[in-house]
Design an enzyme around this catalytic site. Structure first.
Site, PDB file in Angstrom:
ATOM      1  N   ASP A   1       0.819  -1.218   0.000  1.00 42.65           N
ATOM      2  CA  ASP A   1       0.000   0.000   0.000  1.00 42.65           C
ATOM      3  C   ASP A   1       0.851   1.266   0.000  1.00 42.65           C
ATOM      4  O   ASP A   1       2.071   1.203   0.205  1.00 42.65           O
ATOM      5  CB  ASP A   1      -0.971  -0.005   1.206  1.00 42.65           C
TER       6      ASP A   1
ATOM      7  N   ASP B   1      -7.642  -2.303  14.109  1.00 43.71           N
ATOM      8  CA  ASP B   1      -9.026  -2.492  13.664  1.00 43.71           C
ATOM      9  C   ASP B   1      -9.164  -3.750  12.796  1.00 43.71           C
ATOM     10  O   ASP B   1     -10.216  -3.990  12.210  1.00 43.71           O
ATOM     11  CB  ASP B   1      -9.518  -1.250  12.895  1.00 43.71           C
TER      12      ASP B   1
ATOM     13  N   GLU C   1      -9.632  -1.741   5.340  1.00 43.49           N
ATOM     14  CA  GLU C   1     -10.263  -1.431   6.618  1.00 43.49           C
ATOM     15  C   GLU C   1     -11.530  -2.269   6.797  1.00 43.49           C
ATOM     16  O   GLU C   1     -12.021  -2.876   5.830  1.00 43.49           O
ATOM     17  CB  GLU C   1     -10.608   0.068   6.655  1.00 43.49           C
TER      18      GLU C   1
END
Ligand code: PGA
Length: 244
Positions: A67, A136, A143
């Site tokens: 990323d 998370d 996400e």
């Protein structure tokens, strides 16, 4: 799935580096999927050490990073490209023409992502993917809510992720980019072998959830439990909730 628990963050890095070297010895032109973040710093340190001491030939390796932030250029100290160059690329004899990176400054981000995905497919897929995990449950920048079918694309970062990364942006949350480009979950899942690393108390809860909770989009890393060659390397702190 295999879970390996070692003493501390340094040992997590050593174990992962040993596994990578084993694969490189088997296949000289291994296609590596690489990650950034605090967790992988000891891993790159160990890998650089092993490559030098054991005289491992890294010159045929191909690599794709997971990323990159949107809007930061390669020379920006906060970009993932800069991180990789500092911690790894500049320290091993890898051919930079075989290093693939998402360009967060590309004019057309959709085209950039599509070409990256095609690049991975055209090379025959990733042989070994290294991953960290966000608090998370994200992998790469996938996400919560990311689909198992997702491919390389532009994403919005969660508040937790932006807060966790504020330390790299002089503590100013407004400076942390809101968007990033990331390989998708299906891109990551397509790797032949996946190694996920997690260290420290702060990761204990999510490690427990992704390994023992429901497999769902709410915890993207949980999908990896279905992968046929998945190794998790934890330090004692990150594994501390697994006993409960
Ligand atoms: P960290 O990040 O290693 O800095 O905790 C991991 C991740 O977000 O994947």
């Amino acid at each position: 799935m295999k879970i390996i628990i070692v003493n501390d963050a340094r040992d997590v890095g050593v174990k992962a580096a040993e596994l990578v070297v084993k694969e490189v010895i088997k296949k000289k032109n291994l296609v590596l999927g690489l990650a950034t973040g605090g967790t992988v710093i000891p891993f790159y340190r160990s890998l650089v050490g092993l490559v030098k001491n054991k005289k491992i030939d890294f010159s045929y390796i191909r690599s794709f990073n997971l990323d990159e932030y949107v809007g930061l250029n390669k020379k920006d100290k906060r970009s993932f490209y800069y991180f990789m160059n500092k911690n790894f690329f500049s320290k091993v004899s890898i051919w930079m023409r075989n290093v693939y990176f998402l360009n967060g400054m590309a004019k057309n981000l959709d085209v950039e992502c599509k070409e990256y995905e095609e690049g991975i497919n055209n090379i025959g897929g990733i042989d070994l993917q290294i991953l960290g995990i966000g608090r998370d449950g994200h992998i790469g920048f996938n996400e919560p809510g990311s689909s198992l079918k997702s491919k390389t694309r532009e994403v919005l970062l969660s508040d937790i992720t932006r807060k966790d990364n504020v330390k790299f942006f002089s503590g100013e949350i407004k400076k942390v980019p809101k968007r990033a480009l990331t390989m998708g979950i299906s891109t990551i899942f397509g790797a032949k072998k996946i190694i996920l690393l997690a260290c420290g108390e702060g990761k204990a809860e999510i490690v427990h959830r992704f390994l023992h909770g429901e497999i769902s989009e709410e915890v993207p890393a949980s999908f990896l439990r279905r992968h046929k060659d998945f190794i998790v390397i934890l330090d004692k702190e990150a594994a501390s909730e697994l006993k409960n």
